[in-house]
Design a protein around this motif. Structure first.
Motif, mmCIF file in Angstrom:
data_model
loop_
_atom_site.group_PDB
_atom_site.id
_atom_site.type_symbol
_atom_site.label_atom_id
_atom_site.label_comp_id
_atom_site.label_asym_id
_atom_site.label_seq_id
_atom_site.Cartn_x
_atom_site.Cartn_y
_atom_site.Cartn_z
ATOM 1 N N ASN A 119 -62.026 64.703 94.457
ATOM 2 C CA ASN A 119 -63.625 64.799 94.348
ATOM 3 C C ASN A 119 -64.212 63.536 95.214
ATOM 4 O O ASN A 119 -65.040 62.845 94.500
ATOM 5 C CB ASN A 119 -63.991 64.653 93.038
ATOM 6 N N LEU A 120 -63.612 63.198 96.185
ATOM 7 C CA LEU A 120 -64.157 62.340 97.177
ATOM 8 C C LEU A 120 -63.979 60.702 96.823
ATOM 9 O O LEU A 120 -64.536 59.948 96.942
ATOM 10 C CB LEU A 120 -65.530 62.476 97.264
ATOM 11 N N GLY A 121 -62.885 60.551 95.982
ATOM 12 C CA GLY A 121 -62.315 59.498 95.658
ATOM 13 C C GLY A 121 -61.740 58.571 96.753
ATOM 14 O O GLY A 121 -61.362 59.395 97.850
ATOM 15 N N ASP A 122 -61.620 57.521 96.676
ATOM 16 C CA ASP A 122 -60.980 56.612 97.659
ATOM 17 C C ASP A 122 -59.654 55.918 97.205
ATOM 18 O O ASP A 122 -59.559 55.165 96.603
ATOM 19 C CB ASP A 122 -61.977 55.415 97.977
ATOM 20 N N GLY A 123 -58.597 56.457 97.781
ATOM 21 C CA GLY A 123 -57.202 56.154 97.574
ATOM 22 C C GLY A 123 -56.222 55.709 98.954
ATOM 23 O O GLY A 123 -56.633 56.095 100.008
ATOM 24 N N SER A 124 -55.615 54.785 98.482
ATOM 25 C CA SER A 124 -54.741 54.198 99.652
ATOM 26 C C SER A 124 -53.487 53.495 99.108
ATOM 27 O O SER A 124 -53.238 53.041 98.027
ATOM 28 C CB SER A 124 -55.531 52.844 100.505
ATOM 29 N N ILE A 125 -52.465 53.577 100.143
ATOM 30 C CA ILE A 125 -51.223 53.357 99.653
ATOM 31 C C ILE A 125 -50.540 52.572 100.978
ATOM 32 O O ILE A 125 -50.619 53.178 102.064
ATOM 33 C CB ILE A 125 -50.067 54.377 99.212
ATOM 34 N N THR A 126 -49.933 51.537 100.998
ATOM 35 C CA THR A 126 -49.121 50.715 101.843
ATOM 36 C C THR A 126 -47.771 50.498 101.369
ATOM 37 O O THR A 126 -47.551 49.948 100.309
ATOM 38 C CB THR A 126 -49.967 49.563 102.137
ATOM 39 N N ILE A 127 -46.795 50.879 102.293
ATOM 40 C CA ILE A 127 -45.385 50.478 102.188
ATOM 41 C C ILE A 127 -44.808 49.681 103.363
ATOM 42 O O ILE A 127 -44.576 50.120 104.328
ATOM 43 C CB ILE A 127 -44.488 51.985 101.806
ATOM 44 N N GLU A 128 -44.198 48.557 102.789
ATOM 45 C CA GLU A 128 -43.873 47.482 103.876
ATOM 46 C C GLU A 128 -42.216 47.249 103.429
ATOM 47 O O GLU A 128 -42.158 46.621 102.254
ATOM 48 C CB GLU A 128 -44.687 46.473 104.070
ATOM 49 N N HIS A 129 -41.431 46.949 104.477
ATOM 50 C CA HIS A 129 -40.007 46.423 103.908
ATOM 51 C C HIS A 129 -39.538 46.751 103.026
ATOM 52 O O HIS A 129 -39.011 45.878 102.038
ATOM 53 C CB HIS A 129 -40.234 44.792 104.228
ATOM 54 N N THR A 130 -39.637 48.246 102.780
ATOM 55 C CA THR A 130 -39.080 48.840 101.464
ATOM 56 C C THR A 130 -38.085 49.922 101.764
ATOM 57 O O THR A 130 -38.127 50.536 102.531
ATOM 58 C CB THR A 130 -40.167 49.350 100.597
ATOM 59 N N PHE A 131 -36.914 50.012 100.800
ATOM 60 C CA PHE A 131 -35.990 51.207 101.045
ATOM 61 C C PHE A 131 -36.494 52.155 100.341
ATOM 62 O O PHE A 131 -36.777 52.130 98.940
ATOM 63 C CB PHE A 131 -34.709 50.615 100.406
ATOM 64 N N THR A 132 -36.640 53.459 100.549
ATOM 65 C CA THR A 132 -36.910 54.848 99.996
ATOM 66 C C THR A 132 -35.760 55.764 100.687
ATOM 67 O O THR A 132 -35.479 55.553 101.878
ATOM 68 C CB THR A 132 -38.363 55.296 100.199
ATOM 69 N N LEU A 133 -35.551 56.773 99.650
ATOM 70 C CA LEU A 133 -34.615 58.087 100.226
ATOM 71 C C LEU A 133 -35.282 58.883 101.323
ATOM 72 O O LEU A 133 -34.910 59.365 101.970
ATOM 73 C CB LEU A 133 -34.364 58.563 99.172
ATOM 74 N N THR A 134 -36.740 58.965 101.208
ATOM 75 C CA THR A 134 -37.380 60.017 101.791
ATOM 76 C C THR A 134 -38.583 59.604 102.712
ATOM 77 O O THR A 134 -39.123 60.170 103.652
ATOM 78 C CB THR A 134 -38.201 61.071 100.999
ATOM 79 N N GLY A 135 -38.694 58.167 102.998
ATOM 80 C CA GLY A 135 -39.484 57.552 103.865
ATOM 81 C C GLY A 135 -41.043 57.538 103.410
ATOM 82 O O GLY A 135 -41.464 56.985 102.728
#
Length: 276
Positions: free
Chosen positions: A164-180
Motif C-alpha cells: 500500500n505504497l509503503g517505503d521499504g529498503s534493504i542493503t546487503i554488503e560484505h555478507t555471505f548468502t546462499l542465494t545472493g
C-alpha cells in the motif's frame, strides 16, 4: 515477558521463552543488551519472540545469542543495532531471524543495522531478515559483514515487501548468502561486495552445525572477507568473546571475517547454543 526501560543495560542476561505467542523481553527506547541469551525453552513449534522493540529510540544488542525462537527479534518502532551476535532459528517453519515491521497503517520509521551477525536455520519457509513497509511507513535494514545460511526451502536470507505504497529498503554488503540478491517486492535494494554461492554446506562454514556451534570452520570461505571500516569504537570482540582483529590465518594484515564468529588459531569458550 519483562520490559527493559530506555537507558537500561542488561549484561549477561538470560531469557527463557516458552508458550505460543510468548515474548522474552520488551525493549523500550535506548536499552542495551550485552552478552545476553534469548532461548526457546520448550522446543515446540510455538510462535515465540526473543525481543520485541516497540518504541522510539535505538536498542543495541551486542555479543548476544538467540536460540530456537520462531521470531528472534521483532522491530516494530524506532531503531535496532545488532552486532557481533548469532541467531539460530532451528527447524521452525515460517520463522524469521529479524523482523522489521510496524504492522497496520501507523506512521512510523523503522531502521535496523545488522553488522557481524550469523543468522542460520534448518526449517522451511524461513527468512533471515524480513522488512515490511505498509502505508505511511518507512522501514529499512542494513546488513553488513554477516553470514546468512539456511538449509530449508523455500527460504531467503533477506526479503523486503512494500504494501500500500509503503517505503521499504534493504542493503546487503560484505555478507555471505546462499542465494545472493534478496527477494523483494517493490523495495529499494542495494547489494555489493558479497559472497553468494550454493556450493557450500554447513560443514564448510561451521565447527559443528548439528550441535549449534556456529564458530567458523578452518577453511570457511568468509574468513578475512569482512569490511573493518564498519567497526565502531568498542567493538573489539566477536559473539564468543574472541578478538576481531587477529591475523589468522597469517596474511601479514589483520582484518575481520563475515558473520558473528572470528576464526583464529584457538578455541574460545562457547555457550551451548543448540536449537531444536
Amino acid at each position: 515477558g519483562m520490559s527493559i526501560d530506555s537507558g537500561s543495560e542488561c549484561l549477561y542476561c538470560s531469557f527463557a521463552v516458552s508458550g505460543d505467542n510468548a515474548t522474552g523481553v520488551r525493549s523500550l527506547g535506548d536499552a542495551k543488551f550485552v552478552a545476553s541469551e534469548f532461548r526457546d525453552s520448550s522446543g515446540a513449534d510455538d510462535s515465540t519472540t526473543g525481543l520485541l522493540k516497540y518504541s522510539s529510540g535505538t536498542t543495541e544488542l551486542a555479543t548476544s545469542h538467540f536460540v530456537g525462537l520462531k521470531q528472534a527479534i521483532s522491530l516494530a518502532d524506532g531503531g535496532l543495532s545488532l552486532h557481533d551476535s548469532t541467531i539460530n532459528i532451528g527447524a521452525h517453519t515460517n520463522a524469521v531471524g529479524v523482523l522489521v515491521d510496524a504492522a497496520g497503517d501507523t506512521t512510523r520509521t523503522l531502521s535496523a543495522t545488522i553488522d557481524g551477525v550469523s543468522i542460520v536455520g534448518t526449517g522451511n519457509d524461513q527468512d533471515g531478515v524480513l522488512v515490511r513497509a505498509d502505508t505511511n511507513q518507512h522501514a529499512s535494514a542494513s546488513i553488513k559483514n554477516s553470514l546468512l545460511y539456511f538449509e530449508g526451502v523455500p527460504s531467503t536470507p533477506a526479503r523486503c515487501e512494500e504494501l500500500n505504497l509503503g517505503d521499504g529498503s534493504i542493503t546487503i554488503e560484505h555478507t555471505f548468502t546462499l542465494t545472493g540478491s534478496p527477494n523483494n517486492s517493490g523495495c529499494s535494494t542495494s547489494v555489493s561486495n558479497n559472497l553468494a554461492s550454493d556450493i557450500y554446506d554447513a560443514a564448510d562454514l561451521f565447527v559443528d552445525w548439528s550441535q549449534g556451534d556456529l564458530r567458523l570452520a578452518p577453511d570457511a570461505p568468509v574468513i578475512d572477507e569482512g569490511d573493518p571500516s564498519t567497526l565502531t569504537a568498542g567493538r573489539a570482540v566477536d559473539a564468543f568473546g574472541a578478538q576481531r582483529f587477529v591475523d589468522w590465518p597469517p596474511t601479514g594484515s589483520a582484518t575481520i571475517d563475515q558473520g558473528g564468529s572470528e576464526y583464529q588459531n584457538y578455541a574460545p569458550e562457547k555457550p551451548s547454543l543448540t536449537a531444536s
